[in-house]
Design a protein around this motif. Sequence first.
Motif, PDB file in Angstrom:
ATOM      1  N   ASP A   1     -86.750   5.316  25.495  1.00 21.29           N
ATOM      2  CA  ASP A   1     -87.900   4.451  25.750  1.00 21.29           C
ATOM      3  C   ASP A   1     -87.640   3.521  26.923  1.00 21.29           C
ATOM      4  O   ASP A   1     -88.523   3.292  27.748  1.00 21.29           O
ATOM      5  CB  ASP A   1     -88.240   3.626  24.514  1.00 21.29           C
ATOM      6  N   GLY A   2     -86.426   2.985  27.006  1.00 27.11           N
ATOM      7  CA  GLY A   2     -86.082   2.098  28.111  1.00 27.11           C
ATOM      8  C   GLY A   2     -86.072   2.830  29.440  1.00 27.11           C
ATOM      9  O   GLY A   2     -86.533   2.304  30.455  1.00 27.11           O
TER      10      GLY A   2
ATOM     11  N   HIS B   1     -88.439   1.949  32.510  1.00 26.54           N
ATOM     12  CA  HIS B   1     -87.843   1.672  33.816  1.00 26.54           C
ATOM     13  C   HIS B   1     -88.471   2.553  34.895  1.00 26.54           C
ATOM     14  O   HIS B   1     -88.621   2.132  36.036  1.00 26.54           O
ATOM     15  CB  HIS B   1     -86.334   1.887  33.772  1.00 26.54           C
TER      16      HIS B   1
END
Length: 80
Positions: free
Chosen positions: A49-50, A54
């Motif tokens: 998810d990060g 990003h």
Amino acid sequence: MPAFTSLHLFFVALFGVLAVIWALVRILQPTALHGAMDTVGRGARGFVDGAGAHAGCVPDGGTAGGPCLCTKVKGLASFA
């Protein structure tokens, strides 16, 4: 976003069943190993998810710069 097909429904149902089974195992037989596996899984999901965030992808499929299906990050299928 593509039309919702029977294949999508299959995977939704499959992972729903797996999530319920995993939750029952964690409730009925809590062990340190299950906790460690759960922690690794949650960390991996957070990483995916990060990485998507990003790259400019958000869960609703849009970005500030226009639509995104997470093709910016190769191999990332979390929001596609």
